[in-house]
Design a protein around this motif. Structure first.
Motif, PDB file in Angstrom:
ATOM      1  N   ARG A 242      -2.547   0.729 -37.675  1.00 49.81           N
ATOM      2  CA  ARG A 242      -3.690   0.369 -36.834  1.00 49.81           C
ATOM      3  C   ARG A 242      -3.793  -1.146 -36.671  1.00 49.81           C
ATOM      4  O   ARG A 242      -4.422  -1.647 -35.732  1.00 49.81           O
ATOM      5  CB  ARG A 242      -4.986   0.912 -37.443  1.00 49.81           C
ATOM      6  N   ASN A 243      -3.180  -1.883 -37.583  1.00 54.89           N
ATOM      7  CA  ASN A 243      -3.218  -3.344 -37.515  1.00 54.89           C
ATOM      8  C   ASN A 243      -1.960  -3.925 -36.874  1.00 54.89           C
ATOM      9  O   ASN A 243      -1.765  -5.139 -36.886  1.00 54.89           O
ATOM     10  CB  ASN A 243      -3.387  -3.922 -38.925  1.00 54.89           C
ATOM     11  N   HIS A 244      -1.112  -3.047 -36.353  1.00 50.82           N
ATOM     12  CA  HIS A 244       0.108  -3.493 -35.697  1.00 50.82           C
ATOM     13  C   HIS A 244       0.113  -2.991 -34.248  1.00 50.82           C
ATOM     14  O   HIS A 244      -0.770  -2.267 -33.819  1.00 50.82           O
ATOM     15  CB  HIS A 244       1.344  -2.991 -36.450  1.00 50.82           C
ATOM     16  N   SER A 245       1.124  -3.396 -33.518  1.00 48.62           N
ATOM     17  CA  SER A 245       1.182  -3.062 -32.085  1.00 48.62           C
ATOM     18  C   SER A 245       2.037  -1.829 -31.838  1.00 48.62           C
ATOM     19  O   SER A 245       2.948  -1.843 -31.025  1.00 48.62           O
ATOM     20  CB  SER A 245       1.748  -4.249 -31.295  1.00 48.62           C
ATOM     21  N   ALA A 246       1.747  -0.740 -32.541  1.00 43.09           N
ATOM     22  CA  ALA A 246       2.501   0.503 -32.347  1.00 43.09           C
ATOM     23  C   ALA A 246       1.517   1.640 -32.083  1.00 43.09           C
ATOM     24  O   ALA A 246       1.154   2.381 -32.996  1.00 43.09           O
ATOM     25  CB  ALA A 246       3.356   0.807 -33.577  1.00 43.09           C
ATOM     26  N   PRO A 247       1.050   1.794 -30.836  1.00 43.11           N
ATOM     27  CA  PRO A 247       0.050   2.835 -30.542  1.00 43.11           C
ATOM     28  C   PRO A 247       0.591   4.249 -30.657  1.00 43.11           C
ATOM     29  O   PRO A 247      -0.182   5.199 -30.797  1.00 43.11           O
ATOM     30  CB  PRO A 247      -0.373   2.519 -29.106  1.00 43.11           C
TER      31      PRO A 247
ATOM     32  N   VAL B 186      -3.152   2.722 -33.470  1.00 42.85           N
ATOM     33  CA  VAL B 186      -2.458   3.992 -33.304  1.00 42.85           C
ATOM     34  C   VAL B 186      -3.371   4.964 -32.574  1.00 42.85           C
ATOM     35  O   VAL B 186      -4.492   5.233 -33.000  1.00 42.85           O
ATOM     36  CB  VAL B 186      -2.061   4.582 -34.680  1.00 42.85           C
ATOM     37  N   THR B 187      -2.927   5.465 -31.433  1.00 41.27           N
ATOM     38  CA  THR B 187      -3.705   6.453 -30.683  1.00 41.27           C
ATOM     39  C   THR B 187      -2.998   7.799 -30.619  1.00 41.27           C
ATOM     40  O   THR B 187      -3.617   8.801 -30.292  1.00 41.27           O
ATOM     41  CB  THR B 187      -3.958   5.955 -29.249  1.00 41.27           C
TER      42      THR B 187
ATOM     43  N   SER C 158      -2.399   6.004 -45.556  1.00 43.04           N
ATOM     44  CA  SER C 158      -2.306   4.546 -45.686  1.00 43.04           C
ATOM     45  C   SER C 158      -1.333   3.972 -44.659  1.00 43.04           C
ATOM     46  O   SER C 158      -1.549   2.864 -44.143  1.00 43.04           O
ATOM     47  CB  SER C 158      -1.872   4.161 -47.099  1.00 43.04           C
ATOM     48  N   PHE C 159      -0.275   4.718 -44.332  1.00 47.11           N
ATOM     49  CA  PHE C 159       0.676   4.240 -43.327  1.00 47.11           C
ATOM     50  C   PHE C 159       0.015   4.180 -41.948  1.00 47.11           C
ATOM     51  O   PHE C 159       0.177   3.200 -41.211  1.00 47.11           O
ATOM     52  CB  PHE C 159       1.900   5.144 -43.290  1.00 47.11           C
ATOM     53  N   VAL C 160      -0.739   5.230 -41.586  1.00 49.07           N
ATOM     54  CA  VAL C 160      -1.425   5.232 -40.299  1.00 49.07           C
ATOM     55  C   VAL C 160      -2.423   4.089 -40.236  1.00 49.07           C
ATOM     56  O   VAL C 160      -2.549   3.387 -39.220  1.00 49.07           O
ATOM     57  CB  VAL C 160      -2.130   6.586 -40.061  1.00 49.07           C
TER      58      VAL C 160
END
Length: 297
Positions: free
Chosen positions: A54-59, A9-10, A48-50
């Motif tokens: 970070r371990n998924h492909s949703a920047p 996540v950026t 915790s959601f953010v």
């Protein structure tokens, strides 16, 4: 073959604000431009959601939070402050509307406000009280967010404004110049308000009346007035002096509202002029609340 690591996540957009102000529309707008969107996430799950994303492909992630999580709201400013220090770009967007507008929207849709008492004898009074109580609960969040007044904004306009706003917040400072009509109220998201009703009014020139300040004949009429030129120069000098100091104070978004009687001629002209001048140095956005709302010009 080793898989490429997922993008962390950026960019995080947190949407909050008054019930009935258009948060669902704003969330949909961000979904349209590639954000992974979540509605009504409890504030205590934010960090915790953010971290999970970070371990998924949703920047790019957008989260809507509101008074439905009233018991958890007091801790949200602290949680947002912690995320601002993390390795991501955070935008907090607060959608607001006048109380009269919110009452009308709830009455038209027959929805129950999250804080309303269904058993109340006077439902109108109960709804008004609930809205004012909600304002109190969200006051601290509003002070820390980019505020967008949706009172007179159509859904299509809101979608466009949200997309522009979120894109612009990557720059050091974004200026929004907005024209409006005093007879329809002052925009709630204005940082500076300038009254130009004392200037010569093209409304009283029959050939100019149906036009707006974006039309060349109106612009020529106003540019010939010494009062209009003086007003333009003085607003310019004021903003030129204070905007660098606001940016130094970490302000990233400033709305300059200019109002006349009908929001069609003088305010529109000055907004266009000033946006053009400041647009050479700052990122600028233009909104004409009345002229755009009614499709004039």
């Amino acid at each position: 073959m080793t898989a490429a690591p997922a993008a962390a996540v950026t960019e995080l957009v947190v949407i909050t604000g008054m019930s009935g102000s258009g948060k669902s529309v704003a969330l949909t707008a961000l979904e349209d431009v590639g954000f992974y969107c979540v509605d009504n996430l409890p504030p205590e799950l934010l960090e915790s959601f953010v971290e999970l994303e970070r371990n998924h492909s949703a920047p790019k992630v957008a989260i809507a939070m509101d008074v439905r999580s009233a018991s958890s709201l007091p801790g949200l400013p602290r949680r947002l402050a912690a995320l601002r220090n993390a390795d991501l770009h955070l935008t907090t967007l607060f959608l607001d509307s006048t109380t009269d507008t919110l009452v009308r929207r709830f009455s038209e849709t027959r929805r129950l406000h999250p804080l309303s008492l269904n058993s109340a004898h006077d439902q109108h009074r109960a709804l008004t009280d609930a809205i004012e109580h909600e304002r109190e609960l969200l006051a601290e969040l509003r002070e820390q967010a980019l505020v967008l007044d949706t009172s007179l904004v159509r859904p299509a306009q809101l979608r466009s404004q949200v997309k522009e706003l979120v894109g612009a917040t990557h720059t050091p400072l974004t200026l929004v110049f907005e024209s409006f009509a005093f007879k329809r109220g002052i925009p709630m998201d204005a940082d500076f308000v300038f009254d130009v009703r004392m200037l010569p009014n093209p409304h009283y020139e029959p050939e100019l009346r149906p036009m707006t300040g974006r039309d060349a004949p109106v612009a020529t009429f106003l540019a010939a007035s010494h009062e209009v030129v003086a007003m333009e120069n003085q607003i310019h000098a004021f903003l030129d002096h204070w905007l660098p100091l606001m940016m130094r104070d970490h302000r990233s978004y400033v709305t300059v509202a200019i109002g006349c009687t009908g929001g069609q001629h003088r305010s529109v002209y000055l907004v266009e002029r000033l946006a053009g001048q400041f647009g050479t140095r700052w990122v600028t956005r233009v909104r004409h609340r009345e002229a755009d709302h009614w499709g004039k010009g």
